[in-house]
Design an enzyme around this catalytic site. Structure first.
Site, PDB file in Angstrom:
ATOM      1  CG  ASP A   9      -1.743   1.155   1.442  1.00  0.00           C
ATOM      2  OD1 ASP A   9      -2.268   1.670   0.432  1.00  0.00           O
ATOM      3  OD2 ASP A   9      -1.920   1.590   2.600  1.00  0.00           O
ATOM      4  CG  ASP A  40      -2.098   7.313   0.668  1.00  0.00           C
ATOM      5  OD1 ASP A  40      -1.106   7.892   0.206  1.00  0.00           O
ATOM      6  OD2 ASP A  40      -3.198   7.265   0.082  1.00  0.00           O
ATOM      7  CG  ASP A  93      -2.752   2.311   6.537  1.00  0.00           C
ATOM      8  OD1 ASP A  93      -2.754   2.042   5.311  1.00  0.00           O
ATOM      9  OD2 ASP A  93      -3.331   3.310   7.015  1.00  0.00           O
TER      10      ASP A  93
END
Lengths: 174, 174
Positions: free
Chosen positions: B7, B9, B133
């Site tokens: 991922d 961000d 996250d």
């Protein structure tokens, strides 16, 4: 529910007519789709390779393409029985992201944009089927590749072939 | 070669400090990352939800984020032993496409852009591992989800957790 990933260019978005029209206008040619059988424009006029690819780098190029006949109706119907993702090799033309996104929102408003995938290498796609006009996109793809007929792929014999959206409808729904 | 999807961000791109700085400046607040433990800014100030999300809709927002410490070095090392894809939920902020692409090209020049995936629903990702996250991104993901610690996910206990890029290095290379 099984999942179908669907390519954009030359499968739902009709790229070639616009590309040929711009090229013929700018280079005073009269090429037709017949001339592109088993080849591509950039191979037919290799001395103009960069100019030919340049049309696709215009950020607006992909915004007003025509929709391939039958694709909206059939995808809407498939959508009731399959999970539909759109998977486009947008990384080939990074300037195309916004136009491609807006085009999909306009012409396929019933699809959730969480199911749009702008990628490069399509082996990253986790789906049961991938409908694509480029056989090399099936390399490493975990599901079944289904080749959508385009002028450039007429000689390919290694995959299940569909010639139009009615044949896709028959394959998945009949 | 096994494949790791990563991922962007809050995993490689440090979104929160910039977001907080802009918010504090505009609303005369002094919030810190500590205030975001087990929550998000938009939940902490729900009356400003649209304004808070609005920062992320600015087409330039994602262009100058700092790189998460250690991510460049460890991804470069992982890249020798694993197939690396970057998989970002860019469809949440379609205005971010170009900034995200340019940011990746700048900070991860050793990655092939054919391995960038701008998607929404990450169950479409075909990989052995997904480092993210957001635990909800692991729903339907075919491989192993690895949770990268962020303020908002501290209470999540269902996944293997890594707290930083050194721990990712240890997980994959030691």
């Amino acid at each position: 529910m099984k999942r179908i990933a669907i390519d954009m260019d030359e499968v739902v978005a009709d790229l070639i007519p616009k590309h040929l029209t711009l090229f013929n206008r700018d280079y005073e040619e009269t090429l037709t789709i017949e001339d592109l059988k088993n080849t591509k424009l950039k191979f037919l006029r290799p001395h103009l390779h960069d100019e030919i690819c340049g049309y696709l780098e215009d950020p607006t190029f992909f915004r007003d393409l025509e929709v391939i006949e039958g694709s909206q109706e059939v995808i809407q119907e498939l959508h009731e029985h399959y999970e539909i993702f759109i998977a486009t090799a947008a990384m080939d033309y990074p300037t195309s992201f916004t136009a491609k996104y807006e085009w999909l929102k306009e012409h396929f408003p019933f699809l959730n944009d969480q199911n749009f995938v702008f990628c490069g290498n399509k082996s990253i796609i986790h789906a049961d089927y991938l409908i694509d006009d480029h056989p090399n996109k099936f390399e490493g793809f975990v599901g079944q590749g289904i080749l959508f007929t385009a002028a450039h792929n007429l000689q390919e014999t290694n995959y299940v072939r569909v010639n139009n959206w009615q044949e896709i409808r028959a394959f998945f729904l009949e």
